[in-house]
Scaffold this motif. Sequence first.
Motif, PDB file in Angstrom:
ATOM      1  N   UNK A 110       8.596  -3.753   3.072  1.00  0.00           N
ATOM      2  CA  UNK A 110       7.677  -3.968   3.429  1.00  0.00           C
ATOM      3  C   UNK A 110       6.601  -4.206   2.262  1.00  0.00           C
ATOM      4  N   UNK A 111       5.767  -5.254   1.971  1.00  0.00           N
ATOM      5  CA  UNK A 111       4.939  -5.001   0.676  1.00  0.00           C
ATOM      6  C   UNK A 111       3.676  -4.782   1.021  1.00  0.00           C
ATOM      7  N   UNK A 112       3.003  -3.863  -0.128  1.00  0.00           N
ATOM      8  CA  UNK A 112       1.497  -3.214   1.067  1.00  0.00           C
ATOM      9  C   UNK A 112       0.914  -3.307   0.072  1.00  0.00           C
ATOM     10  N   UNK A 113      -0.530  -4.311   0.004  1.00  0.00           N
ATOM     11  CA  UNK A 113      -1.356  -5.070  -0.623  1.00  0.00           C
ATOM     12  C   UNK A 113      -2.781  -4.326  -0.133  1.00  0.00           C
ATOM     13  N   UNK A 114      -2.954  -4.117  -2.185  1.00  0.00           N
ATOM     14  CA  UNK A 114      -3.857  -3.343  -1.603  1.00  0.00           C
ATOM     15  C   UNK A 114      -5.486  -3.972  -1.946  1.00  0.00           C
ATOM     16  N   UNK A 115      -6.040  -4.598  -1.163  1.00  0.00           N
ATOM     17  CA  UNK A 115      -6.713  -5.738  -1.615  1.00  0.00           C
ATOM     18  C   UNK A 115      -8.660  -5.336  -1.805  1.00  0.00           C
ATOM     19  N   UNK A 116      -9.203  -5.926  -2.242  1.00  0.00           N
ATOM     20  CA  UNK A 116     -10.746  -5.230  -3.334  1.00  0.00           C
ATOM     21  C   UNK A 116     -11.654  -7.047  -3.446  1.00  0.00           C
TER      22      UNK A 116
ATOM     23  N   UNK B 274      -4.110  -8.028  -6.616  1.00  0.00           N
ATOM     24  CA  UNK B 274      -4.650  -7.916  -7.459  1.00  0.00           C
ATOM     25  C   UNK B 274      -5.051  -7.379  -8.904  1.00  0.00           C
ATOM     26  N   UNK B 275      -5.524  -7.240  -9.771  1.00  0.00           N
ATOM     27  CA  UNK B 275      -5.457  -6.204 -11.413  1.00  0.00           C
ATOM     28  C   UNK B 275      -6.295  -5.418 -11.299  1.00  0.00           C
ATOM     29  N   UNK B 276      -6.728  -4.306 -11.157  1.00  0.00           N
ATOM     30  CA  UNK B 276      -7.981  -3.786 -10.889  1.00  0.00           C
ATOM     31  C   UNK B 276      -8.407  -2.945  -8.770  1.00  0.00           C
ATOM     32  N   UNK B 277      -7.046  -3.994  -8.548  1.00  0.00           N
ATOM     33  CA  UNK B 277      -6.483  -2.686  -6.883  1.00  0.00           C
ATOM     34  C   UNK B 277      -6.644  -1.190  -6.743  1.00  0.00           C
ATOM     35  N   UNK B 278      -6.446  -0.760  -7.697  1.00  0.00           N
ATOM     36  CA  UNK B 278      -5.939   1.050  -7.848  1.00  0.00           C
ATOM     37  C   UNK B 278      -4.818   0.886  -7.079  1.00  0.00           C
ATOM     38  N   UNK B 279      -3.895  -0.068  -6.978  1.00  0.00           N
ATOM     39  CA  UNK B 279      -2.388   0.215  -6.900  1.00  0.00           C
ATOM     40  C   UNK B 279      -1.378   1.285  -7.135  1.00  0.00           C
ATOM     41  N   UNK B 280      -1.942   1.199  -8.030  1.00  0.00           N
ATOM     42  CA  UNK B 280      -1.400   1.960  -9.250  1.00  0.00           C
ATOM     43  C   UNK B 280      -1.369   3.922  -9.034  1.00  0.00           C
TER      44      UNK B 280
END
Length: 222
Positions: free
Chosen positions: A134-140, A14-20
Amino acid sequence: MRALAGTFVVFDGPDGSGKSTQFRRFADAARAAGIEVVEVREPGGTPIGEKMRAILLDPANAEMTVRTEMLLYMASRAQLYEQRIAPAMASGAMVLADRFVSSTLAYQGTAGGIDEDDIVAVGRVATGNHVPDLTVVFDVATEVALRRLSPLLDRMERKGHEFHARVRAGYLAQSRRWPERYAVVDSSTGPDEVTASLMRTVQSWCAARRGAPRAHAAPPAT
Ligand code: TMP
């Protein structure tokens, strides 16, 4: 890390997950390990795709329908796939993508209401049926993610808390549907802890892919 050479890895969330931030660190770490990395981002990543990105994120386009949105994201992806991803894969590089079909499934699918299988079908057309390894999902938590956004919200970021909570649920549903090619990283902590957790997760995925015991598995009883 070396096991990642030649793979197609997506960072999403999601936006704001810190993935970038994690995307940057991971690309640097992979290069430091001697892997050739081609970085791409969506929507955009090509001159034509960047024009589509501007249309998609412009708050002035508030009347855009979800179907138009879905097809524009996919059109940007089709251009990116043919122009950048396929040649990079053919040369043996690791492709690291900031978002991919998983974003469309979460935003226009789970949150936007378009049937998931329809999105998968259009995704096949856009990508020549190529699925990331592989898809890494950053979850928050959604409240935390939305607090992290800059006050200048783009068209997607303006959709509100309820929409973004559905986006998060969409990513988690995908990771349950395709556990062999998805991994979830808790990104509620500080960036260094998230990086450590990301590295452990990727290591574990590489080990499982080679058929070796997972990094976090208990040692075999003797
Ligand atoms: P970004 O901020 O990570 O560059 O992503 C742009 C926005 O576009 C973000 O709010 C997520 C959204 N998006 C979709 O809704 N569907 C998609 O397929 C993609 C790639 C992005």
